[in-house]
Design a protein around this motif. Structure first.
Motif, PDB file in Angstrom:
ATOM      1  N   GLY A 114       0.773  -1.351   0.007  1.00  0.00           N
ATOM      2  CA  GLY A 114      -0.058   0.098   0.101  1.00  0.00           C
ATOM      3  C   GLY A 114       0.737   1.226  -0.036  1.00  0.00           C
ATOM      4  O   GLY A 114       0.490   2.236  -0.691  1.00  0.00           O
ATOM      5  N   THR A 115       1.801   1.284   0.816  1.00  0.00           N
ATOM      6  CA  THR A 115       2.934   2.364   0.768  1.00  0.00           C
ATOM      7  C   THR A 115       3.286   2.772  -0.849  1.00  0.00           C
ATOM      8  O   THR A 115       3.363   3.885  -1.028  1.00  0.00           O
ATOM      9  CB  THR A 115       4.031   2.023   1.511  1.00  0.00           C
ATOM     10  N   TYR A 141      -3.633   7.754   7.429  1.00  0.00           N
ATOM     11  CA  TYR A 141      -2.341   6.923   7.092  1.00  0.00           C
ATOM     12  C   TYR A 141      -2.329   6.574   5.754  1.00  0.00           C
ATOM     13  O   TYR A 141      -3.264   5.732   5.181  1.00  0.00           O
ATOM     14  CB  TYR A 141      -2.091   6.064   8.201  1.00  0.00           C
ATOM     15  N   ASN A 208      -7.148   4.523  10.246  1.00  0.00           N
ATOM     16  CA  ASN A 208      -6.108   4.434  10.958  1.00  0.00           C
ATOM     17  C   ASN A 208      -6.079   5.548  11.804  1.00  0.00           C
ATOM     18  O   ASN A 208      -4.938   5.926  12.441  1.00  0.00           O
ATOM     19  CB  ASN A 208      -4.885   4.913   9.953  1.00  0.00           C
ATOM     20  N   ASP A 236      -7.927   6.766  -1.270  1.00  0.00           N
ATOM     21  CA  ASP A 236      -6.916   5.666  -0.758  1.00  0.00           C
ATOM     22  C   ASP A 236      -7.736   4.635  -0.382  1.00  0.00           C
ATOM     23  O   ASP A 236      -8.123   4.891   1.123  1.00  0.00           O
ATOM     24  CB  ASP A 236      -5.685   6.213   0.319  1.00  0.00           C
ATOM     25  N   LYS A 264      -4.042  -4.777   0.217  1.00  0.00           N
ATOM     26  CA  LYS A 264      -4.643  -5.833   1.284  1.00  0.00           C
ATOM     27  C   LYS A 264      -5.646  -6.909   0.511  1.00  0.00           C
ATOM     28  O   LYS A 264      -5.028  -7.814   0.134  1.00  0.00           O
ATOM     29  CB  LYS A 264      -5.610  -4.982   2.311  1.00  0.00           C
TER      30      LYS A 264
END
Ligand code: PLP
Length: 429
Positions: A114-115, A141, A208, A236, A264
């Motif tokens: 995901g980053t 986040y 988050n 996101d 995910k």
């Protein structure tokens, strides 16, 4: 070996004993359990104790542990080779499943986390808009890339301050912080930085800071502001994608983003994530365009196969999300009732298979609200639940997940544990 001994050993060789900080149980105290294996809704630690798992690897495992179809797809893929670093059919198959499902996804690209998905989406958004400024929201986040690791300064519209060591102030210079669910804070940034803001990134269902959904009207305003000021809107959905519903957050607000990020669930438990959106933006990516982005293991065939199996199962099961939402609601109603019986105020939220609860009497609409929660009480509750075989995220500021193999009886077991946990906390003070 006990959990305690294994964690001491881990700390000798792994920084902090973990490969992602929240796993160390730092914010609730105590030590993490060390997992041996999982099956369906349950995990088992190395001491042989069984836990009902409400983390599910932080979201990916919507069909629980060791789902037979995903397992089979992975094993078949493994037999053909682990990685090629070259095009395979499974990449296109998974890309097609995603693009055909979402009207605003013309093209996508796969990455491994995901980053990377959010970092790359921001890069292509900036490359397209030709403006460096990025608006992000306090409490959201988007992974651990430098430009996104910032917290609020003295005001929402000031320049960001790095909130992690090792992040140069220069890198967050172009990141502007806004307040979640507050369109005026976004408008103020656009107004006071004319021609500078090229992208806005947001979790449309924030997971988050605990679970805090964005209001529909707020997201609609965000869309209008991005259109007015020529900025790329990035939703996101790394967490909410295929978790809040089979269309992620979309049914809750109807706002079409320019770019969307996934992670995910789309990897079925393996390392896959993606970013995608409008053709004219995605075509800015190398090799067609000037924005560079790459990855040795991107589109890895094992991860793609696991993702195809997971998304095919989702597409084939009609009432999956109704079942999951029913379980999540039953859990939150149960937690709330148990808390109230003990004189504790609890705020709860549910979005599809995602749930969140805050130990505060006040409604939670943004990060500041979330921070007012009683984290000491949360820590006591977490420990009391773990003792009773219920594995909850070890932080007040995380989201919980139910999975398909869970039954109403499982939920009632957790609610009963919560009732006992609150009694124990009351007894012990
Ligand atoms: N975006 C969101 C909304 C997330 O919840 C996360 C992780 O939880 C990320 C991005 C980063 O994903 P990863 O941990 O795979 O790098």
């Amino acid at each position: 070996m006990t959990n305690k001994e294994a964690f001491i050993e881990a700390k000798r060789f792994i920084a902090g004993g973990v490969n992602s900080p929240v796993r160390a149980f730092g914010s609730v105290g105590g030590e993490p359990i060390i997992i041996d294996h999982g099956k369906g809704a349950y995990i088992y630690d190395i001491e042989g104790k069984k836990y009902l798992d409400f983390i599910q690897s932080w979201g990916p495992l919507i069909f629980g542990h060791c789902d037979a179809d995903i397992e089979k797809a992975v094993i078949e893929a493994v037999k053909k080779g682990l990685s090629f670093g070259a095009p395979t059919l499974v990449e296109t198959t998974l890309a097609k499943i995603l693009c055909e499902k979402f009207e605003n996804l013309d093209k996508i690209r796969f990455v491994s986390s995901g980053t990377e998905a959010t970092m790359s989406a921001i890069r292509v958004a900036r490359g397209y808009s030709k403006k460096d400024g990025l608006i992000k929201f306090e409490g959201c986040y988007h992974g651990h890339s430098d430009a996104l690791l910032i917290k609020a300064g003295s005001g929402a519209t000031t320049y960001g301050n790095a909130s992690s060591g090792g992040v140069p102030q220069d890198v967050v210079r172009n990141t502007y912080l806004a307040v979640y669910n507050d369109a005026a804070s976004v408008e103020a940034i656009f107004e006071s930085n004319p021609g500078k803001i090229g992208a806005v990134i947001i979790e449309p269902i924030a997971g988050n800071m605990g679970l805090v959904p964005a209001d529909k009207e707020f997201l609609q305003s965000l869309r209008a502001l991005c259109d007015k000021f020529g900025a790329v809107l990035i939703l996101d959905e790394v967490m909410s994608g295929f978790r809040a519903s089979e269309f992620g957050s979309l049914p809750y607000h109807g706002v079409l983003a320019d770019l969307v990020t996934f992670g995910k669930v789309i990897g079925g438990g393996m390392n896959a994530a993606a970013f995608g959106g409008k053709r004219e933006i995605m075509d800015c990516l190398s090799p067609d365009g000037a924005v560079y982005q790459a990855g040795t293991l991107s589109g890895n065939p094992i991860a793609m196969s696991a993702g195809i199996a997971a998304l095919s199962k989702i597409n084939a099961s009609k009432d999956l999300y109704a079942k999951l939402e029913n379980l999540a609601r039953r859990l939150m109603q149960g937690f709330k009732a148990a808390a109230n019986e003990a004189g504790v105020a609890l705020q709860t939220n549910v979005r599809g298979s995602m749930f969140g609860y805050f130990f505060t009497p006040h409604a939670v609409k943004n990060y500041d609200d979330a921070l007012k929660s009683d984290t000491k009480l949360f820590a006591k509750f977490h420990a009391a639940m773990l003792k009773r075989g219920v594995y909850l995220a070890p932080s007040q500021f995380e989201t919980g997940f139910v999975c398909e193999p869970m039954s109403e009886a499982d939920i009632d077991f957790a609610v009963n544990a919560a009732r006992e946990a609150f009694k124990e906390i009351k007894r012990n003070g």
